[in-house]
Design a protein around this motif. Structure first.
Motif, short mmCIF file in Angstrom:
data_model
loop_
_atom_site.label_atom_id
_atom_site.label_comp_id
_atom_site.label_asym_id
_atom_site.label_seq_id
_atom_site.Cartn_x
_atom_site.Cartn_y
_atom_site.Cartn_z
N HIS A 1 0.84 -1.21 0.00
CA HIS A 1 0.00 0.00 0.00
C HIS A 1 0.87 1.25 0.00
O HIS A 1 1.80 1.37 0.81
CB HIS A 1 -0.93 0.01 1.22
CG HIS A 1 -1.95 1.11 1.17
ND1 HIS A 1 -2.90 1.22 0.17
CD2 HIS A 1 -2.16 2.17 1.99
CE1 HIS A 1 -3.66 2.28 0.40
NE2 HIS A 1 -3.23 2.88 1.49
N HIS B 1 0.91 5.70 -1.65
CA HIS B 1 0.40 6.77 -2.52
C HIS B 1 1.63 7.57 -2.91
O HIS B 1 2.04 8.49 -2.20
CB HIS B 1 -0.61 7.66 -1.79
CG HIS B 1 -1.68 6.89 -1.07
ND1 HIS B 1 -2.69 6.23 -1.73
CD2 HIS B 1 -1.87 6.63 0.24
CE1 HIS B 1 -3.47 5.63 -0.85
NE2 HIS B 1 -3.00 5.84 0.35
N HIS C 1 -9.16 1.43 0.77
CA HIS C 1 -8.94 1.63 2.21
C HIS C 1 -10.15 1.11 2.96
O HIS C 1 -11.29 1.39 2.56
CB HIS C 1 -8.83 3.13 2.53
CG HIS C 1 -7.63 3.81 1.95
ND1 HIS C 1 -7.71 4.60 0.83
CD2 HIS C 1 -6.36 3.86 2.36
CE1 HIS C 1 -6.51 5.12 0.57
NE2 HIS C 1 -5.67 4.67 1.49
N HIS D 1 -5.17 -1.29 5.64
CA HIS D 1 -5.34 -0.96 7.06
C HIS D 1 -6.09 -2.03 7.85
O HIS D 1 -5.50 -2.71 8.66
CB HIS D 1 -5.98 0.42 7.26
CG HIS D 1 -5.23 1.50 6.56
ND1 HIS D 1 -3.90 1.73 6.80
CD2 HIS D 1 -5.60 2.39 5.60
CE1 HIS D 1 -3.48 2.71 6.03
NE2 HIS D 1 -4.48 3.13 5.29
N ASP E 1 2.23 2.89 3.25
CA ASP E 1 1.20 3.91 3.05
C ASP E 1 1.87 5.15 2.46
O ASP E 1 3.08 5.21 2.29
CB ASP E 1 0.44 4.20 4.35
CG ASP E 1 -0.94 4.82 4.09
OD1 ASP E 1 -1.30 5.02 2.91
OD2 ASP E 1 -1.66 5.09 5.06
ZN LIG Z 1 -3.55 4.87 2.10
#
Ligand SMILES: [Zn+2]
Length: 456
Positions: free
Chosen positions: A67, A69, A233, A270, A321
Motif C-alpha cells: 500500500h 500513494h 482503504h 489498514h 502507506d
Molecule cells: Zn492509504
C-alpha cells in the motif's frame, strides 16, 4: 537480464514453506530467475557469471509493499499532528493541484527511496486525477520503469464530494462514468498479466467516505470482467466506523460485503478496526490485508490485529502507506514496526521476528496473488532479492541474522536485484542518478506548494 549472478558466502533466509535457512550459502541467478539456492559455497567457474562475495551479508526475498500513494512524496510533513479526517481535509486542496510533472518527480523519489529500503515490488493507490493535470497514472508508471521496481499501480478514484456528503472537496472528485472509462482504458493500455510481469493494474476506489455505492459496485464488476485485482482503504479509523454505521447501518466490512467487495481478488488497506465478526468475514472470503503500522501509528488510528488475522488465514502484507502519513517510507522499518507494535498491543508472544519478515515478503506476495513468482527464495522464482550487510558496527554481534535485520537498525543494503538486475548497489540507486532524483523531488514539492498557496 541474461547475466548469471552468483551470490556467494551469505546467510540465506528463503521464507519458503519450510522456512529453510542457511548460515552460509549461495544463490545462482540466471535469466532473471533463481536457478539454485543451497548451503555452502557456489560451484566455481560458471561461464560468464558475475560472482558477488556476499560474506557478512544476509540474502532475503525482496520486500513487497502492498500500500502506497507515491504522489504524496511531494507533500510530506504537512498536518503532522492531525487525525486522519483532519489531515485529509488539510491535504485535499494541495493534492487537487498535482499534475503529471509533479507525480513523475514524486513517484520517482518515492520509488527510489523504497528500493534503498529493500523493496522489489510495490503497489500504488492513486486516486487524485485533477482536471487538466495530464496522465498522472502514466507518469508514475514511467517513474517505476526508470527506477526498475516491479509495479502494481491501481487506478483509484473519488466521486463523492462534500456537496453530496463525502469528505473531499468537489473539485478533486470525478464523474463516475469518466472514472469507469478511464479505469478500463488504464487496464487496456498498461496491464500485463503474463508470467514475470513487471506491471499489473488494479482497480481502487478510494474509501467508503469518498466514493458512492454505485462506483464501488461498478468498479468491482469492471475489475472482475477484466480479471484484475480490487483494492481500497477500509476500517482505518473509528471515525470511519462511525461514518459507516450512520450512513450504511453496519460496520465497514458489512458494507463492503454487501457490495461484493470481499474475496480472494480483493485486498484492503489498514483493516485496523475489525471486530471478531468482521475478521471472520475477511478470513472466510480470502480477502487480503495491507497492514501499515507506521502510518496507523503516525495518525494515531490504532494497530491492526495482525496476529489474529494471520491465525485466521488472512493473507497479510505490509505497506508504508503514502509519504504524507509516513515520512520515512522505509519498508524494512515496517517489518520492525509490525513486530514491535504487535507485541506492544498483544504481548511478547504475539509475533516472532520470522513472522514479521514473512509478512514483508511472502505475505505481500499472497496479497497480490503472486506467491508462485515472488516472496521467497526458491529455484524457479523471479530473482527479486535483497542482500543486507550485517558485518558492520550496527549488527556484527547480533547472532541471529533475522533478529539483526528485524530488531536492529535498518542494515546497509549491499545489493538489490529485481528480475536479476541490480537496482541498488552499496546502498545507492544504480538505475538513476539518486542526487538528480532528489533535486527533482524537491523542486516538485516547492512547485506544488506554491500552486496550492501553502506558505508555512
Ligand atoms: Zn492509504
Amino acid at each position: 537480464m541474461d547475466t548469471t549472478i552468483v551470490l556467494n558466502g551469505c546467510a540465506v533466509v528463503t521464507v519458503d514453506g519450510r522456512r529453510t535457512e542457511h548460515d552460509s550459502g549461495h544463490i545462482i541467478i540466471e535469466g532473471g530467475r533463481i536457478g539454485a539456492v543451497a548451503a555452502g559455497p557456489a560451484p566455481a567457474g560458471l561461464p560468464g557469471a558475475r560472482y558477488v562475495d556476499a560474506t557478512g551479508c544476509l540474502a532475503t526475498p525482496g520486500l513487497v509493499n502492498t500500500h502506497h500513494h507515491l504522489y504524496q512524496w511531494a507533500t510530506r510533513g504537512l498536518a503532522v499532528d492531525s487525525t486522519l479526517f483532519g489531515w485529509l481535509t488539510e491535504l485535499y486542496p494541495v493534492w487537487g493541484r498535482i499534475d503529471a510533472e509533479v507525480v513523475f518527480a514524486a513517484a520517482r523519489g518515492g520509488l527510489a527511496w523504497l528500493a534503498t529500503t529493500g523493496c522489489t515490488t510495490t503497489t500504488d493507490h492513486h486516486y487524485v486525477f485533477p482536471r487538466g493535470g495530464g496522465d498522472v497514472l502514466a507518469a508514475e508508471i514511467g517513474a517505476a520503469r526508470e527506477v526498475g521496481l516491479r509495479f502494481h499501480p491501481t487506478r483509484g478514484s473519488m466521486d463523492l464530494g462534500q456537496s453530496h456528503g463525502g469528505l473531499p472537496p468537489d473539485n478533486v472528485v470525478e464523474d463516475i462514468d469518466e472514472i469507469l472509462a478511464a479505469t478500463e482504458a488504464a487496464i487496456d493500455t498498461h496491464h500485463d498479466p503474463s508470467p514475470g510481469s513487471m506491471l499489473r493494474i488494479g482497480v481502487a476506489p478510494c474509501s467508503p467516505f469518498t466514493v458512492t455505492e454505485e462506483l464501488l459496485t461498478q468498479a468491482a464488476a469492471l475489475a472482475r470482467r477484466k480479471g484484475v485485482r480490487l483494492h481500497t482503504h477500509l476500517a482505518e479509523t473509528m471515525d470511519e466506523d462511525t461514518y459507516c454505521r450512520e450512513h450504511f447501518g453496519g460496520s465497514p466490512v458489512d458494507y463492503m460485503d454487501g457490495l461484493g467487495w470481499l474475496g480472494p481478488d480483493v485486498w484492503l488497506a489498514h483493516a485496523v478496526h475489525l471486530d471478531d465478526a468482521a475478521l471472520a468475514k475477511v478470513a472466510a472470503t480470502g480477502t487480503g490485508v495491507a497492514h501499515c503500522p507506521s502510518s496507523n501509528a503516525r495518525l494515531g488510528s490504532g494497530i491492526a490485529r495482525a496476529r489474529d488475522m494471520r491465525d485466521a488465514g488472512v493473507p497479510v502484507g505490509l505497506g508504508v502507506d503514502g509519504a504524507a502519513s509516513n515520512e520515512a517510507c522505509s519498508l524494512i522499518e515496517e517489518v520492525r514496526h509490525a513486530l514491535l507494535f504487535a507485541r506492544a498491543r498483544g504481548g511478547p508472544t504475539e509475533l516472532t521476528v520470522r513472522d514479521a519478515l514473512e509478512m514483508g515478503t511472502m505475505g505481500g506476495a499472497r496479497v497480490l496473488g503472486r506467491e508462485d513468482e515472488i516472496g521467497s527464495l526458491e529455484a524457479g522464482k523471479l530473482a527479486d532479492i535483497a542482500l543486507w550487510r550485517l558485518d558492520t558496527l550496527a549488527h556484527i554481534d547480533i547472532r541471529d541474522p533475522v533478529a539483526a535485520l528485524v530488531l536492529g537498525a535498518p542494515p546497509p543494503l549491499e545489493l538489490l536485484l529485481v528480475q536479476g538486475g541490480p537496482v541498488v548497489e552499496h546502498g545507492r540507486l544504480v538505475t538513476a542518478d539518486e542526487d538528480e532524483v532528489a533535486t527533482a523531488a524537491g523542486a516538485a514539492n516547492r512547485r506544488l506548494l506554491n500552486l496550492a498557496g501553502v506558505t508555512s
